[in-house]
Write an enzyme that holds these catalytic residues in place. Structure first.
Site, PDB file in Angstrom:
ATOM      1  N   GLU A 436     137.393 -22.217  -0.539  1.00 35.11           N
ATOM      2  CA  GLU A 436     136.906 -23.598  -0.598  1.00 35.11           C
ATOM      3  C   GLU A 436     135.816 -23.687  -1.662  1.00 35.11           C
ATOM      4  OE1 GLU A 436     137.367 -25.589   3.778  1.00 35.11           O
ATOM      5  OE2 GLU A 436     135.743 -24.152   3.551  1.00 35.11           O
ATOM      6  N   ILE A 437     135.960 -24.618  -2.580  1.00 35.82           N
ATOM      7  CA  ILE A 437     134.956 -24.835  -3.622  1.00 35.82           C
ATOM      8  C   ILE A 437     134.273 -26.168  -3.325  1.00 35.82           C
ATOM      9  CG2 ILE A 437     134.563 -25.169  -6.095  1.00 35.82           C
ATOM     10  CD1 ILE A 437     136.957 -23.372  -6.610  1.00 35.82           C
TER      11      ILE A 437
END
Length: 687
Positions: A436-437
């Site tokens: 997840e960014i």
């Protein structure tokens, strides 16, 4: 294919001067790409694929009918239809380059090899080797391909063309002998060529497929049927007719549609418009399991890595973790000794006591911190990093709970907030595919693109999510944990909960999942989200179930005691202490709730939260939402993710189901507004 047919008929087939043929590619990237999977998925009437496949197989048979030796010269990838083309040849030469890989991955898309692969591969390498390759869809590297008889020679890239041509000429003039199928050992002859041996083999294959798929994926069973049919009908065209019939049948299944959707989504997730920083050196702060795991996957992909911790003892544990993992890969022949040594050489260990650490960090392009979840500590680390790194250096935090905006807030500790971004890895990092960014409002496009580029190169599937409590995956996991506690409180047996969700398509049941991630971790997530902004969506259960277990020291598999008691690598059972604890927790209640109700109650809490995340723009679109949960928690891949699942079952009927639960059990089941809107309009998440 049309171009190849035209060239063959116009220049090759009737030309008596051509005594042998080499198939090679002018592309650096690979041999032959094979069929475009999206051309297949876009066809409305899948039955129309039958004559297309038949025409391709007839072309291959036409090539064979010329009666001259054909050699495949393989460099780079030869996957799917590309490898099937090579299987029609008499001889295969491949390079030993790291980019060279072969395989028949169609099963991963819910399909089977349709250009003769289910017939030609078993004939070449034996039934057992062929079944392993086709049922797993795994890549085969040159050494393995040579050992199993898939290729005849492995050469250096610069020698490929010359060796292939010399081999073709030799096959034509008799100086090179066609090797034919791999010679079978006595045991393999018994297993594959005798009635009793074949029965034992097919029974074993069937059990393996049943265990690995839970009966939810039709493609492996269709592959088995095609190979069996071919063995029973070794001559004539019926075996190819049966194969393409199987392909057409699978192409029309919802499972194939879902798996192709995931494949398409993965490709979409790799795209980012902005230009990243040119990252050559990555510093990782914190050498615990997360930090060491991040350092491992980073070094494996060719980056120079600085691994830093506060003292040599902590650092040593992190280095030991990586070394042990690489040693296991080497022992299992998944890594050469050269690659092992190369990976080790890329990692520079540093501690607070290393006088030169600041000089090393002066060359870092990206810093990823994986230290304790403490806001002051993380901001202090940013201050230390900013003092010694260049202005372009991106700072990524691996926090799972602290808002990125709080970590990046401008102040005495943070002077480059535009360079700060979240990179939330999942544990264990080397094996969990999702990243997840998380940008905050002030994150620059360059910093976001850099996190994206590095994550992709690390082999992760990257999903950009909003800076909210729990981000996306853990935010969706929270309501599941609450609902599981509610079902346990009602007296549903633990084994029944696990069995129901495995039948739904999850890789493990929720009880096993909590034990594996850690009861303490699950308790922390549930408590954190209960105090966050989810409101009634975290209601309806009793999460003291997990916090009480933590107080007892029952932390899950890592402590040998969680919901289950672990006595060996695979042995687990519910012990008398847990039974007594659960009796007190439930008040002695025992529920005979049906499998479907268990599945619907748990899945609806998850699906509703995913839809709420889309409604609140926590994820950009349904594709990102599907990919996040398929790769983050293993949401049944054959269902395609929560949004494809909703499309398949019908949003309207699902909303009705949830409303029924809400009336009976409480407002935690009330569908979010987005689901109500889609139900009212009849709209689908995927057009």
């Amino acid at each position: 294919m049309a171009e190849a047919k035209t060239m063959w008929e116009g220049e090759v087939h009737s030309n008596p001067a051509i005594e042998s043929i080499v198939f090679a590619s002018a592309k650096e990237s690979g041999f032959i790409a094979g069929a475009d999977i999206f051309d297949i998925s876009s066809v409305e009437d899948k039955a129309s694929l039958d004559p297309v496949i038949e025409e391709a197989v007839e072309f291959f048979l036409r090539m064979k009918s010329k009666g001259v030796p054909m050699v495949a010269a393989i460099h780079g990838f030869a996957l799917g239809g590309g490898l099937e083309w090579a299987l029609w040849c008499d001889y295969r030469v491949c390079t030993d380059h790291k980019s060279t890989k072969m395989g028949l991955p169609e099963v991963k898309l819910g399909l089977l090899p349709g250009f003769g692969g289910t017939q030609n591969l078993p004939a070449l390498v034996g039934v057992q080797g062929a079944m392993d390759a086709m049922l797993t869809g795994k890549d085969l590297r040159p050494a393995k391909a040579k050992k199993m008889g898939l290729v005849d020679q492995v050469v250096a890239p610069q020698s490929l063309e010359a060796v292939a041509i010399a081999t073709a000429e030799g096959l034509a003039n008799g100086t090179v002998k066609k090797k034919g199928p791999k010679k079978k050992s006595l045991l393999d002859r018994f297993v594959e060529d005798t009635p009793i041996g074949r029965k034992m083999m097919w029974d074993k294959v069937q059990k393996m497929v049943d265990k690995n798929t839970g009966g939810n994926y039709p493609a492996p069973y269709q592959i088995i049927d095609c190979v069996k049919y071919g063995l029973a009908h070794p001559t004539g065209m019926d075996k190819y007719k049966n194969e393409r019939g199987g392909f057409v049948k699978l192409a029309a299944t919802k499972e194939s549609e879902a798996l192709i959707g995931i494949f398409d989504g993965m490709n979409q997730m790799k795209k980012h418009s902005a230009d990243p920083v040119n990252v050559k050196k990555v510093a990782v702060m914190g050498a615990g399991l997360m930090g060491a795991g991040i350092a491992q996957v980073t070094a494996e992909k060719g980056y120079d890595v600085l691994l830093k911790d506060r003292d040599d003892a902590s650092l040593g544990r992190g280095i030991g973790y990586m070394s042990d993992n690489w040693e296991k890969k080497h022992k299992r022949k998944r890594m050469t000794k050269y690659q092992y040594n190369l990976n080790v050489s890329r990692v520079t260990p540093l501690s607070d006591g290393t006088e030169s650490w600041k000089r090393h960090f002066a060359g870092a392009d990206l810093v990823i911190e994986a230290v304790f979840e403490n806001l002051d500590l993380k901001r202090t680390i940013i201050q230390q990093v900013e003092e010694v790194t260049p202005d372009h250096c991106v700072f990524a935090t691996n926090t799972s709970a602290i808002p990125i905006a709080d970590i990046a807030a401008p102040g005495p500790e943070v002077s480059r907030p535009q360079n700060v971004v979240g990179m939330h890895y999942f544990s264990p990092v080397p094996s969990m595919p999702l990243l997840e960014i998380i940008p905050h409002a002030g994150t620059s496009e360059e910093a976001l693109a850099t996190a994206f580029a590095v994550g992709n190169k690390q082999g992760k599937t990257c999903v950009v999510v909003k800076d909210v409590p729990g981000f996306y995956v853990n935010r969706c996991l929270g309501p599941i944990l609450v609902e599981v506690s509610a079902l346990v409180k009602e007296g549903v047996p633990l084994e029944k909960l696990d069995a129901a969700m495995k039948k739904f398509g999850m890789p493990v049941g929720p009880i096993t999942l909590v034990d594996e991630v850690g009861v303490d971790v699950a308790s922390k997530v549930a408590s954190f989200l209960s105090d966050a902004d989810l409101g009634v969506r975290m209601g309806g259960g009793d999460i003291s179930l997990m916090s009480d277990m933590v107080e007892k020291g029952w932390l899950g598999k890592k402590s040998k005691q969680g919901f289950f008691t672990y006595t060996g690598k695979k042995d687990k059972k519910i012990g008398p202490e847990v039974t007594s604890f659960l009796k007190e927790f439930t008040g002695g209640k025992v529920s005979d709730m049906g499998e479907a109700d268990i599945q619907d109650r748990i899945a609806s809490r998850l699906v509703n939260e995913a839809a709420k995340c889309l409604e609140d723009e926590i994820v950009e679109n349904p594709v990102a939402g599907d990919i996040g949960l398929v790769f983050g928690i293993g949401f049944a891949p054959f269902k395609g993710g929560p949004f494809r699942y909703l499309d398949a079952v019908g949003v309207s009927s699902y909303v009705d189901r949830m409303n029924g639960f809400a009336d009976r059990l409480g407002e935690q089941f009330e569908p979010c507004q987005l689901l109500k809107d889609y139900a009212a309009s009849g709209k689908k998440f995927h057009g």
